[in-house]
Design a protein around this motif. Structure first.
Motif, short mmCIF file in Angstrom:
data_model
loop_
_atom_site.label_atom_id
_atom_site.label_comp_id
_atom_site.label_asym_id
_atom_site.label_seq_id
_atom_site.Cartn_x
_atom_site.Cartn_y
_atom_site.Cartn_z
N GLU A 58 52.90 43.30 25.86
CA GLU A 58 53.38 44.08 24.73
C GLU A 58 53.07 45.55 24.88
N ASP A 59 52.07 45.88 25.68
CA ASP A 59 51.64 47.26 25.82
C ASP A 59 51.60 47.69 27.27
N GLU A 60 51.96 48.94 27.50
CA GLU A 60 51.73 49.54 28.81
C GLU A 60 50.25 49.86 28.91
N GLY A 61 49.78 50.03 30.10
CA GLY A 61 48.38 50.38 30.27
C GLY A 61 47.74 49.61 31.42
N THR A 62 46.44 49.63 31.45
CA THR A 62 45.70 48.98 32.53
C THR A 62 45.19 47.62 32.07
N TYR A 63 45.50 46.61 32.86
CA TYR A 63 45.01 45.26 32.62
C TYR A 63 44.04 44.90 33.73
N TYR A 64 43.15 43.98 33.44
CA TYR A 64 42.17 43.51 34.42
C TYR A 64 42.25 42.00 34.52
N ILE A 65 42.16 41.48 35.73
CA ILE A 65 42.09 40.04 35.94
C ILE A 65 40.69 39.71 36.43
N LYS A 66 40.06 38.77 35.78
CA LYS A 66 38.75 38.28 36.18
C LYS A 66 38.93 36.88 36.77
N VAL A 67 38.47 36.69 38.00
CA VAL A 67 38.56 35.39 38.66
C VAL A 67 37.15 34.86 38.79
N SER A 68 36.91 33.68 38.23
CA SER A 68 35.57 33.10 38.26
C SER A 68 35.67 31.59 38.46
N ARG A 69 34.55 30.96 38.70
CA ARG A 69 34.51 29.52 38.89
C ARG A 69 34.51 28.81 37.54
N LYS A 70 35.41 27.88 37.37
CA LYS A 70 35.36 27.01 36.20
C LYS A 70 34.43 25.83 36.50
N ASP A 71 34.45 25.35 37.75
CA ASP A 71 33.50 24.33 38.21
C ASP A 71 32.39 25.05 38.97
N LYS A 72 31.17 24.71 38.72
CA LYS A 72 30.01 25.37 39.31
C LYS A 72 30.07 25.41 40.84
N ASN A 73 30.58 24.37 41.47
CA ASN A 73 30.59 24.28 42.93
C ASN A 73 31.94 24.61 43.57
N ALA A 74 32.85 25.24 42.83
CA ALA A 74 34.17 25.58 43.37
C ALA A 74 34.02 26.60 44.50
N THR A 75 34.69 26.36 45.62
CA THR A 75 34.68 27.29 46.75
C THR A 75 36.07 27.34 47.36
N GLY A 76 36.36 28.41 48.08
CA GLY A 76 37.63 28.51 48.77
C GLY A 76 38.35 29.80 48.45
N GLY A 77 39.63 29.83 48.79
CA GLY A 77 40.42 31.03 48.61
C GLY A 77 41.44 30.91 47.50
N TYR A 78 41.94 32.04 47.09
CA TYR A 78 43.01 32.10 46.09
C TYR A 78 43.85 33.33 46.40
N ALA A 79 45.03 33.38 45.84
CA ALA A 79 45.91 34.53 46.01
C ALA A 79 46.74 34.69 44.75
N PHE A 80 47.14 35.92 44.45
CA PHE A 80 48.05 36.13 43.32
C PHE A 80 48.87 37.39 43.57
N SER A 81 49.97 37.47 42.86
CA SER A 81 50.79 38.66 42.84
C SER A 81 51.31 38.82 41.41
N TRP A 82 51.78 40.00 41.07
CA TRP A 82 52.28 40.22 39.72
C TRP A 82 53.47 41.17 39.74
N LYS A 83 54.26 41.09 38.67
CA LYS A 83 55.40 42.00 38.50
C LYS A 83 55.78 42.02 37.02
N ILE A 84 56.54 43.02 36.65
CA ILE A 84 57.06 43.14 35.28
C ILE A 84 58.55 42.85 35.33
N GLN A 85 59.00 41.96 34.46
CA GLN A 85 60.43 41.63 34.39
C GLN A 85 61.02 42.21 33.13
#
Length: 108
Positions: A81-108
């Motif tokens: 709804e607003d222009e500006g700066t957004y932040y994404i926080k990536v954290s473990r939902k499971d205590k022992n989660a390990t490995g890689g992740y990837a993401f991309s974003w765009k405005i439509q």
């Protein structure tokens, strides 16, 4: 090649570009409370689309913060709804989660 680009705090968030794939890691032996932070500069209104790929064992949580999302929002789908700066926080939902992740974003 898999690099861990996430910043260790919101103030040190890694700046991301629209339509570019960003990769991160949740390595073995890292504190389960550690999070990676990424910055998204949204310059126009529209639908903020975030494509997430999880290559980890266990569950990883993606949360977004920004002008219209002060308390954080666990990502599923949302309108920008607003222009500006957004932040994404990536954290473990499971205590022992390990490995890689990837993401991309765009405005439509």
């Amino acid at each position: 090649k898999w690099a861990d680009k996430g910043g260790c705090s919101k103030s040190k968030a890694y700046n991301t570009a629209q339509k570019k794939v960003v990769k991160g890691l949740m390595p073995v032996g890292e504190k389960s409370s550690k999070a990676d932070w990424f910055k998204l500069k949204v310059k126009k209104k529209g639908k903020l689309c975030i494509n997430i790929k999880n290559g980890s064992t266990g569950r990883i949580r993606f949360q977004i913060y920004g002008p219209s999302v002060k308390k954080g929002y666990t990502l599923t789908a949302m309108e920008s709804e607003d222009e500006g700066t957004y932040y994404i926080k990536v954290s473990r939902k499971d205590k022992n989660a390990t490995g890689g992740y990837a993401f991309s974003w765009k405005i439509q």
